[in-house]
Design a protein around this motif. Structure first.
Motif, short mmCIF file in Angstrom:
data_model
loop_
_atom_site.label_atom_id
_atom_site.label_comp_id
_atom_site.label_asym_id
_atom_site.label_seq_id
_atom_site.Cartn_x
_atom_site.Cartn_y
_atom_site.Cartn_z
N VAL A 1 0.84 -1.20 0.00
CA VAL A 1 0.00 0.00 0.00
C VAL A 1 0.87 1.25 0.00
O VAL A 1 0.58 2.22 -0.71
CB VAL A 1 -0.98 -0.01 1.19
CG1 VAL A 1 -1.77 1.28 1.26
CG2 VAL A 1 -1.92 -1.20 1.10
N LEU A 2 1.96 1.23 0.75
CA LEU A 2 2.88 2.36 0.76
C LEU A 2 3.47 2.60 -0.63
O LEU A 2 3.56 3.75 -1.09
CB LEU A 2 4.00 2.14 1.78
CG LEU A 2 5.09 3.21 1.84
CD1 LEU A 2 4.49 4.56 2.22
CD2 LEU A 2 6.18 2.80 2.81
N LEU A 3 3.85 1.54 -1.31
CA LEU A 3 4.40 1.68 -2.66
C LEU A 3 3.36 2.31 -3.60
O LEU A 3 3.68 3.19 -4.40
CB LEU A 3 4.85 0.32 -3.19
CG LEU A 3 5.43 0.32 -4.60
CD1 LEU A 3 6.72 1.13 -4.64
CD2 LEU A 3 5.68 -1.10 -5.06
N LEU A 4 2.11 1.88 -3.48
CA LEU A 4 1.05 2.46 -4.30
C LEU A 4 0.88 3.95 -4.02
O LEU A 4 0.70 4.76 -4.94
CB LEU A 4 -0.27 1.73 -4.06
CG LEU A 4 -0.40 0.33 -4.64
CD1 LEU A 4 -1.67 -0.35 -4.12
CD2 LEU A 4 -0.40 0.37 -6.15
N THR A 5 0.97 4.34 -2.74
CA THR A 5 0.82 5.76 -2.40
C THR A 5 2.00 6.58 -2.93
O THR A 5 1.83 7.73 -3.34
CB THR A 5 0.68 5.99 -0.89
OG1 THR A 5 1.86 5.56 -0.22
CG2 THR A 5 -0.53 5.28 -0.33
N LEU A 6 3.20 5.98 -2.94
CA LEU A 6 4.36 6.70 -3.47
C LEU A 6 4.26 6.86 -4.98
O LEU A 6 4.64 7.91 -5.52
CB LEU A 6 5.65 5.97 -3.08
CG LEU A 6 6.00 6.01 -1.59
CD1 LEU A 6 7.19 5.11 -1.29
CD2 LEU A 6 6.25 7.43 -1.13
N VAL A 7 3.76 5.85 -5.67
CA VAL A 7 3.54 5.97 -7.11
C VAL A 7 2.51 7.06 -7.38
O VAL A 7 2.70 7.90 -8.27
CB VAL A 7 3.08 4.61 -7.71
CG1 VAL A 7 2.56 4.78 -9.12
CG2 VAL A 7 4.22 3.61 -7.68
N GLN A 8 1.44 7.07 -6.60
CA GLN A 8 0.42 8.10 -6.75
C GLN A 8 1.00 9.49 -6.51
O GLN A 8 0.72 10.43 -7.26
CB GLN A 8 -0.73 7.84 -5.78
CG GLN A 8 -1.82 8.87 -5.87
CD GLN A 8 -2.86 8.68 -4.79
OE1 GLN A 8 -2.54 8.29 -3.68
NE2 GLN A 8 -4.10 8.93 -5.14
N ALA A 9 1.81 9.62 -5.48
CA ALA A 9 2.43 10.92 -5.19
C ALA A 9 3.34 11.36 -6.33
O ALA A 9 3.35 12.54 -6.72
CB ALA A 9 3.20 10.87 -3.88
#
Length: 124
Positions: free
Chosen positions: A41-49
């Protein structure tokens, strides 16, 4: 902002919350598999950012003009899960699982707010 990615992050966060909530119901602490879920989930949020920053660097802006508020939410989303993961490391009981589940629900709520801000909502 990419709506499919926002939905994916929100759903992944809710799945993580359900998974950790189930562990808490079974009186289990956070295990290594849960931390892998946190990392996903953290990786997904970093991609989104990263995508949102690229869009902001171009000519795209939130529809309502609240760029500063949008950026503050964008920074808060990836910070939420590492904080609760560290707290859960220190709390090796069912409450560690509750902490990660609550943090994942917060991430899902922040995703809704990000989408609202990008679409021009004021949230007032």
């Amino acid at each position: 902002m990419l709506t499919p990615l926002t939905v994916t992050v929100g759903v992944a966060a809710l799945l993580l919350a359900a998974w950790c909530g189930y562990a808490a119901l079974r009186d289990q602490p956070v295990k290594d598999w849960h931390y892998i879920g946190v990392a996903v989930v953290l990786l997904l949020t970093l991609v989104q950012a990263g995508i949102a920053v690229a869009q902001l660097a171009g000519d795209e802006r939130p529809a309502g003009g609240g760029t500063a508020l949008f950026v503050s939410y964008l920074v808060a989303v990836p910070l939420c899960l590492p904080v609760v993961a560290v707290v859960a490391l220190g709390e090796r009981s069912r409450w560690g699982s509750v902490t990660v589940a609550a943090g994942a629900v917060v991430v899902a709520a922040l995703e809704l707010r990000l989408a609202d801000l990008w679409a021009g909502g004021t949230g007032g």
